[in-house]
Design a protein around this motif. Structure first.
Motif, short mmCIF file in Angstrom:
data_model
loop_
_atom_site.label_atom_id
_atom_site.label_comp_id
_atom_site.label_asym_id
_atom_site.label_seq_id
_atom_site.Cartn_x
_atom_site.Cartn_y
_atom_site.Cartn_z
N SER A 155 -6.10 -32.54 -20.68
CA SER A 155 -6.18 -33.97 -20.93
C SER A 155 -7.34 -34.26 -21.87
O SER A 155 -8.22 -33.42 -22.08
CB SER A 155 -6.35 -34.75 -19.62
OG SER A 155 -7.50 -34.32 -18.92
N ALA A 210 -4.63 -21.82 -22.24
CA ALA A 210 -3.93 -22.99 -22.78
C ALA A 210 -3.84 -22.87 -24.30
O ALA A 210 -4.67 -22.23 -24.93
CB ALA A 210 -4.66 -24.28 -22.40
N ASP A 255 -1.52 -33.24 -25.06
CA ASP A 255 -1.98 -33.04 -23.69
C ASP A 255 -0.81 -32.62 -22.81
O ASP A 255 0.35 -32.66 -23.23
CB ASP A 255 -2.60 -34.34 -23.14
CG ASP A 255 -4.00 -34.60 -23.69
OD1 ASP A 255 -4.69 -33.64 -24.03
OD2 ASP A 255 -4.40 -35.78 -23.73
N GLY A 256 -1.13 -32.21 -21.57
CA GLY A 256 -0.08 -31.83 -20.64
C GLY A 256 -0.32 -30.47 -20.05
O GLY A 256 -1.46 -29.97 -20.01
N ASN A 257 0.75 -29.83 -19.57
CA ASN A 257 0.63 -28.50 -19.00
C ASN A 257 0.04 -27.52 -20.03
O ASN A 257 0.31 -27.64 -21.23
CB ASN A 257 1.99 -27.99 -18.54
CG ASN A 257 2.50 -28.73 -17.32
OD1 ASN A 257 1.72 -29.12 -16.46
ND2 ASN A 257 3.80 -28.94 -17.25
N ALA A 258 -0.70 -26.56 -19.51
CA ALA A 258 -1.39 -25.61 -20.40
C ALA A 258 -0.44 -24.89 -21.34
O ALA A 258 -0.81 -24.57 -22.47
CB ALA A 258 -2.16 -24.61 -19.55
N ASN A 259 0.79 -24.66 -20.90
CA ASN A 259 1.73 -23.89 -21.74
C ASN A 259 2.36 -24.72 -22.85
O ASN A 259 3.04 -24.16 -23.72
CB ASN A 259 2.82 -23.24 -20.88
CG ASN A 259 3.62 -24.26 -20.10
OD1 ASN A 259 3.25 -25.42 -19.97
ND2 ASN A 259 4.76 -23.82 -19.56
N ASN A 311 -5.76 -26.74 -12.17
CA ASN A 311 -4.31 -26.61 -12.01
C ASN A 311 -3.59 -26.48 -13.35
O ASN A 311 -2.35 -26.55 -13.41
CB ASN A 311 -3.75 -27.79 -11.20
CG ASN A 311 -3.89 -29.13 -11.91
OD1 ASN A 311 -4.38 -29.18 -13.05
ND2 ASN A 311 -3.47 -30.20 -11.26
N GLY A 312 -4.36 -26.32 -14.45
CA GLY A 312 -3.77 -26.04 -15.74
C GLY A 312 -3.35 -27.24 -16.55
O GLY A 312 -2.67 -27.08 -17.57
N MET A 313 -3.77 -28.43 -16.16
CA MET A 313 -3.45 -29.62 -16.94
C MET A 313 -4.52 -29.87 -17.99
O MET A 313 -5.71 -29.83 -17.70
CB MET A 313 -3.32 -30.84 -16.03
CG MET A 313 -2.12 -30.80 -15.11
SD MET A 313 -0.54 -30.78 -16.01
CE MET A 313 -0.58 -32.39 -16.78
#
Length: 313
Positions: free
Chosen positions: A211, A160, A169-173, A207-209
């Motif tokens: 937060s 990330a 925050d959000g998706n790792a990418n 799952n790569g999120m």
């Protein structure tokens, strides 16, 4: 009865240089400490004896532990078989110390950013390191503003973050960090990161999120906030303990996200004092670890001591 602090070790040589930072507790209760400004790794046995594992003067050299050189190692972790892994911060490398005392580089070389095989991958001042049950290493690659991982076959990849620093925050990418400096992994493989200059504790799910679970800072003398977090540890019950370094406190974060002051006196008060939790004093606590007998260990950097706190969860 109040829980008590107990100083378990203090330096006996050149105290002006002694600089304990990272700490980890092995399964047998042995402690390993990165003594950053001495550029070495120390071992504290269960009977309190301190010895050097590897390192001496500033430099870079692989090989036998008595000859190996480090440059400001800041964090350490240990595998189930007793192998040590070190974030050799100013060498921009991840190093390994085998149980027979051989030091080797598993990833990194010069400062930079690059994923791929360990021999070509690049890091920039990696501060934090932790290891999963399957042997995967996770790295807080501080100056690259990323969380990286090294697979058991030596492949480095980004989990990330990006070169851009910030907060998102959000998706790792798309997630952003600002000087992530410590990292720990839970039993369910969730990663927790002390995002130092975002004044937050971040979570990276499987799952790569990404937060935020605690923060940002408050300058009031209150519970519920993180200020300048560095060290982070997690108990078997999912409770996080954080070295909130600049305000000289240890914080406790419950699984439901409630933050409280676990140890340390009035916000900003610093010094050295053992005793009741709410009366004791720290001076820039940095690293933090929990042993299998539920004892919390803290590297109290400016006091040049390792502090010990029994915890009941």
């Amino acid at each position: 009865m109040d829980l008590q602090y107990h100083k378990i070790v203090s330096t006996v040589d050149t105290p002006k240089c002694y600089n304990p930072t990272g700490i980890i507790a092995a399964d047998d209760g042995t402690l390993y400490v990165t003594d950053t400004y001495h550029h070495d790794i120390r071992k504290i046995s269960t009977d309190g004896k301190v010895s050097k594992v590897a390192g001496s003067i500033k430099g870079f050299k692989d090989g036998n532990s008595k000859d190996a050189l480090f440059d400001c190692p800041c964090s350490i972790t240990v595998s189930n078989d007793g192998t040590l892994y070190v974030a050799d911060t100013y060498n921009h490398r991840i190093r390994k110390i085998s149980t027979d005392g051989i030091v080797s580089t598993i990833a990194g070389s010069s400062k930079g950013f690059k994923d791929g095989n360990g021999n070509v991958a690049l890091f920039s001042r990696p501060y934090g390191i932790t290891i999963s049950r399957d042997g995967t290493l996770y790295i807080a690659d501080t100056d690259n503003q990323r969380i990286r991982k090294i697979s058991t076959d030596g492949i480095v990849s980004t989990v990330a973050g990006s070169t851009e620093f910030g907060f998102r925050d959000g998706n790792a990418n798309v997630a952003l960090f600002n000087d992530p400096c410590s990292i720990v992994i839970s039993h369910d493989d969730t990663l927790y990161v002390s995002d130092h200059h975002n004044y937050r504790i971040r979570k990276i799910s499987t799952n790569g999120m990404v937060s935020t679970i605690a923060g940002p800072r408050s300058f009031g003398d209150t519970n519920g906030f993180t200020h300048f977090p560095i060290g982070i540890a997690i108990s078997r019950y999912g409770i996080l303990y954080v070295a909130d370094s600049f305000v000289n406190r240890i914080l406790k974060i419950l699984p439901n996200g409630v933050v409280s002051v676990f140890a340390g006196s009035k916000i900003g008060s610093k010094g050295y004092k053992d005793g009741n939790l709410n009366e004791s004093l720290f001076s820039y606590p940095f690293g933090i670890a929990i042993s299998h007998d539920s004892t919390l260990y803290v590297t109290d950097q400016n006091s040049r001591r390792i502090r010990k706190i029994p915890v009941n969860m």
